[in-house]
Enzyme design. Structure first.
Site, PDB file in Angstrom:
ATOM      1  N   HIS A 146      29.939  35.926  47.278  1.00 44.17           N
ATOM      2  CA  HIS A 146      30.550  35.294  46.113  1.00 44.17           C
ATOM      3  C   HIS A 146      32.073  35.419  46.127  1.00 44.17           C
ATOM      4  CE1 HIS A 146      30.952  34.825  41.553  1.00 44.17           C
ATOM      5  NE2 HIS A 146      30.231  33.776  41.899  1.00 44.17           N
ATOM      6  N   LYS A 148      35.989  34.698  46.965  1.00 49.64           N
ATOM      7  CA  LYS A 148      36.846  33.530  47.184  1.00 49.64           C
ATOM      8  C   LYS A 148      38.192  34.054  47.634  1.00 49.64           C
ATOM      9  CE  LYS A 148      33.959  32.375  43.603  1.00 49.64           C
ATOM     10  NZ  LYS A 148      33.342  33.313  42.648  1.00 49.64           N
ATOM     11  N   ASP A 153      48.849  32.631  57.154  1.00 43.90           N
ATOM     12  CA  ASP A 153      49.851  33.259  58.030  1.00 43.90           C
ATOM     13  C   ASP A 153      49.934  34.763  57.831  1.00 43.90           C
ATOM     14  OD1 ASP A 153      50.450  30.847  59.179  1.00 43.90           O
ATOM     15  OD2 ASP A 153      52.203  30.460  57.922  1.00 43.90           O
ATOM     16  N   HIS A 318      35.180  30.326  32.722  1.00 41.61           N
ATOM     17  CA  HIS A 318      34.635  30.901  33.953  1.00 41.61           C
ATOM     18  C   HIS A 318      35.446  32.115  34.414  1.00 41.61           C
ATOM     19  CE1 HIS A 318      33.422  30.670  38.368  1.00 41.61           C
ATOM     20  NE2 HIS A 318      32.252  30.580  37.759  1.00 41.61           N
ATOM     21  N   LYS A 320      36.953  35.892  34.930  1.00 42.25           N
ATOM     22  CA  LYS A 320      36.292  37.163  35.182  1.00 42.25           C
ATOM     23  C   LYS A 320      37.344  38.262  35.040  1.00 42.25           C
ATOM     24  CE  LYS A 320      34.282  34.206  38.574  1.00 42.25           C
ATOM     25  NZ  LYS A 320      33.075  33.797  37.908  1.00 42.25           N
ATOM     26  N   ASP A 325      42.532  49.241  27.422  1.00 44.25           N
ATOM     27  CA  ASP A 325      43.745  49.631  26.710  1.00 44.25           C
ATOM     28  C   ASP A 325      44.897  48.730  27.185  1.00 44.25           C
ATOM     29  OD1 ASP A 325      42.165  51.593  25.550  1.00 44.25           O
ATOM     30  OD2 ASP A 325      42.767  53.137  26.969  1.00 44.25           O
TER      31      ASP A 325
END
Length: 400
Positions: A146, A148, A153, A318, A320, A325
């Protein structure tokens, strides 16, 4: 009667096979998973929350690549933006840039054989990760890569929640605009992203480049204190537990799927008992069956404990993220669900820089402004169909 007995026996056999396949496959996975996290690193970060802005920057950076382009995505679709993505990669490969592309086998199931053949003919080195394979067929269908990650370079990295497809650039009417968090990274920590990509690349393509200095240039030290934590096979649960236990004043969780493990949920309730404020942001509109219903039994208890829950209404949410704090925040690829906790390969970035945390909290406040509060009265209102969906979702929550 004979047919019923045969059918019953067949169903029982399938259930036993699935249970054994999953348990043995998980046992094997746990035995080979390696726990890794970096020390505190220093880099520079840009945050993207809109797909069009991200992909304008992302495609520009790829077009400017001089040496290598390394890309790992969970999902690449078969649509106009995916074709543009492939076209850019092919052009760079034909210019002599090393291009390596790793896609999850099921997440990118729309990438057909003829597309892969065209990519390879253009000079792109290509592999599917997490292929379905013996002896644990069922387990291998559930464990997805999952992550990404893109490294250009060896100097520029990208990490976050966006995949490649039309919905991510607001071209899916049901899910537009798409709200997500993705970071662009420069500085010394790009070397770690490179190493994580190359570990996965070696596993699925069989090319070991980890000891090649050409892929690990000397990079400047940035200003934002952070660390990367890749996880798989249940490692993420302990990381989230550690975060929650650190909270003294507040916890903010942004996720498209709120399906915590029993241990994490117990820790969230304990945080409320010790006076920590808890805010959860989830989508108003779901993008998958039953994921919303799976969250309701947890959200009811959090609301009853005095937590605040917001449903994002300005498109699909979507993102995440976790903010503890004003001291720690997390942006990465992992959802706050059991699939990310126990099954998927994920990678998250924990930030310890006050200025960066303030930047993220300003984004979150905008998202809360674009949300509506969810109330306990709404969730407790009698709804027969929703109740049945919740029961089914509870039984399947590990796989949602």
């Amino acid at each position: 009667m004979k047919f019923v007995l045969i059918l019953s026996g067949l169903v029982l056999f399938i259930i036993i096979w699935l249970v054994l396949d999953f348990k043995l496959g998980r046992k094997k996975h746990l035995s080979v998973a390696v726990r890794t996290e970096t020390s505190i690193l220093h880099g520079d970060f840009d945050i993207f929350t809109h797909g069009r802005e991200l992909f304008h920057d992302y495609f520009t950076a790829i077009r400017q690549a001089k040496k290598q382009i390394h890309v790992l995505f969970y999902i690449v679709k078969d649509d106009a933006i995916s074709q543009e993505f492939f076209m850019i990669l092919k052009e760079k490969a034909q210019e002599g840039v090393e291009v390596r592309l790793l896609l999850d086998r099921l997440g990118s199931w729309k990438v057909k054989r003829k597309v892969v053949t065209a990519l390879k003919e253009a000079g792109i080195q290509f592999a599917f990760s997490n292929r379905i394979k013996l002896p644990y067929l069922f387990y291998s269908t559930q464990v997805r890569n999952h992550r990404k990650i893109t490294i250009i370079d060896g100097e520029i990295g990208y990490l976050g929640g966006y995949n490649i497809g039309k919905e991510y650039i607001d071209e899916d009417p049901k899910l537009s605009p798409w709200r997500d968090y993705h970071v662009k990274i420069t500085g010394e920590s790009v070397n770690f992203l490179q190493s994580e990509f190359l570990i996965d690349w070696n596993e699925y393509f069989g090319e070991d480049l980890l000891r090649q200095p050409a892929y690990f240039p000397v990079l400047p030290r940035g200003v934002v204190r952070h660390q990367f934590i890749p996880t798989e096979a249940g490692q993420l649960e302990e990381n989230f537990l550690r975060l929650i236990r650190k909270a003294e004043e507040s916890i903010i969780i942004g996720t498209p799927y709120f399906i915590p493990s029993a241990a994490i949920f117990a820790e969230l309730l304990e945080s409320r008992r010790r006076g920590v404020g808890l805010t959860v942001i989830v989508p108003f509109t779901a993008d998958h069956l039953l994921v919303q219903e799976a969250s309701y039994r947890y959200l009811r208890q959090l609301l009853a404990a005095g937590s605040r829950v917001y449903q994002y209404k300005n498109g699909f949410y979507h993102a995440k993220t976790i903010v503890i704090d004003n001291k720690i925040c997390d942006i990465g690829t992992a959802n706050f669900d059991q699939r990310s906790l126990f099954l998927n390969k994920e990678i998250n970035c924990f930030f310890y820089d006050p200025a960066f945390i303030e930047r993220l909290k300003a984004i979150i406040q905008k998202d809360i402004h674009d949300s509506k509060p969810l109330t306990l009265a709404e969730l407790n209102k009698p709804n027969f169909i929703r109740t049945q969906k919740e029961r089914l979702a509870a039984a399947l929550s590990y796989f949602l």
